[in-house]
Design a protein around this motif. Structure first.
Motif, short mmCIF file in Angstrom:
data_model
loop_
_atom_site.label_atom_id
_atom_site.label_comp_id
_atom_site.label_asym_id
_atom_site.label_seq_id
_atom_site.Cartn_x
_atom_site.Cartn_y
_atom_site.Cartn_z
N GLN A 96 -61.33 62.21 -32.83
CA GLN A 96 -60.41 63.33 -32.70
C GLN A 96 -59.07 62.79 -32.20
OE1 GLN A 96 -62.44 66.01 -30.03
NE2 GLN A 96 -63.12 67.23 -31.78
N PRO A 97 -58.05 62.95 -33.01
CA PRO A 97 -56.72 62.51 -32.56
C PRO A 97 -56.17 63.47 -31.51
CG PRO A 97 -56.56 63.54 -34.70
CD PRO A 97 -58.02 63.48 -34.36
N ARG B 160 -60.44 68.37 -26.12
CA ARG B 160 -60.89 69.46 -25.27
C ARG B 160 -62.41 69.46 -25.23
NH1 ARG B 160 -58.20 74.64 -27.66
NH2 ARG B 160 -59.69 74.02 -29.22
N PRO B 161 -63.00 69.83 -24.08
CA PRO B 161 -64.46 69.83 -23.97
C PRO B 161 -65.14 70.68 -25.04
CG PRO B 161 -63.47 70.10 -21.81
CD PRO B 161 -62.35 70.16 -22.81
N GLU B 162 -64.58 71.85 -25.38
CA GLU B 162 -65.22 72.70 -26.38
C GLU B 162 -65.21 72.06 -27.77
OE1 GLU B 162 -61.08 74.54 -25.64
OE2 GLU B 162 -62.67 73.69 -24.43
N ALA C 78 -68.63 71.19 -29.83
CA ALA C 78 -68.85 71.69 -31.19
C ALA C 78 -69.25 70.58 -32.14
CB ALA C 78 -67.60 72.40 -31.71
N SER C 79 -68.87 69.37 -31.84
CA SER C 79 -69.19 68.25 -32.74
C SER C 79 -70.61 67.75 -32.54
CB SER C 79 -68.20 67.10 -32.53
OG SER C 79 -68.37 66.52 -31.26
N GLY D 1 -78.33 60.12 -29.10
CA GLY D 1 -77.69 59.37 -28.01
C GLY D 1 -76.21 59.64 -27.98
N GLN D 2 -75.83 60.90 -27.92
CA GLN D 2 -74.41 61.29 -27.94
C GLN D 2 -73.72 60.85 -26.65
OE1 GLN D 2 -74.73 65.43 -28.25
NE2 GLN D 2 -75.56 65.42 -30.31
N HIS D 3 -72.46 60.57 -26.80
CA HIS D 3 -71.63 60.22 -25.66
C HIS D 3 -70.39 61.09 -25.69
CE1 HIS D 3 -74.15 56.74 -25.05
NE2 HIS D 3 -74.03 56.47 -26.35
N ALA D 4 -69.97 61.57 -24.54
CA ALA D 4 -68.77 62.41 -24.45
C ALA D 4 -67.53 61.55 -24.36
CB ALA D 4 -68.86 63.31 -23.23
#
Length: 165
Positions: A140-141, A145-147, A151-152, A162-165
């Motif tokens: 995301q360029p 934002r957290p939302e 959503a992704s 194994g998602q990472h924020a």
């Protein structure tokens, strides 16, 4: 157990009493089943609608029970026919949905996909996450934002890779 066929427990008991004791009248059936005569009449109405009782030729004014191998078999056959019709309708609907999805996918492949607004983008990310089989990567360029990050992620947490924020 016969409720699935549209027969209440009380009507089943009355029908069984009539089969076991064909000479019983309403009062005897009521006593045998622990019901009131009014309840027996209500159950006889139910049994009549289901064609599980008929007017007795031998005892005027009384009903006779139709044998389960005839009456209940007819009810089963009717319900099986209704189920087959419903299954055919569902199969036709499934085929229509499959065609619609294929047409939309073909349209997107040919013409690209234009997403207008964050809701459309989030919905597309959700669909992509749901259909992923091994890994979901995102970029995301600009300001994140957290939302948008949320959503992704796939909607089904069991499918997380194994998602990472």
């Amino acid at each position: 157990m016969l409720e699935v066929l549209g027969l209440t427990a009380g009507a089943t008991a009355v029908h069984q009493a009539m089969l076991d004791h064909p000479a019983y009248g309403v009062d005897e059936i009521a006593t045998h089943c622990g019901l009131t005569p009014v309840q027996v009449h209500d159950h006889l109405d139910e049994l009549s609608r289901l064609t599980l009782v008929r007017v007795s030729a031998e005892r005027p004014g009384q009903m006779r029970a139709v044998s389960p191998d005839i009456g209940l078999a007819d009810i089963l056959a009717d319900q099986e026919a209704e189920l087959a019709t419903r299954q055919a309708q569902l199969a036709a609907s499934r085929a229509a949905v499959t065609r619609m999805v294929a047409e939309r996918a073909e349209h997107h492949t040919t013409h690209g996909e234009r997403l207008l607004g964050l809701d459309a983008i989030h919905a597309r990310l959700e669909r992509m996450g749901r259909s992923a089989t091994t890994e979901v990567l995102g970029s995301q360029p600009g300001e994140q934002r957290p939302e948008d990050l949320h959503a992704s992620r796939p909607a089904d947490p069991e499918r997380s890779f194994g998602q990472h924020a």
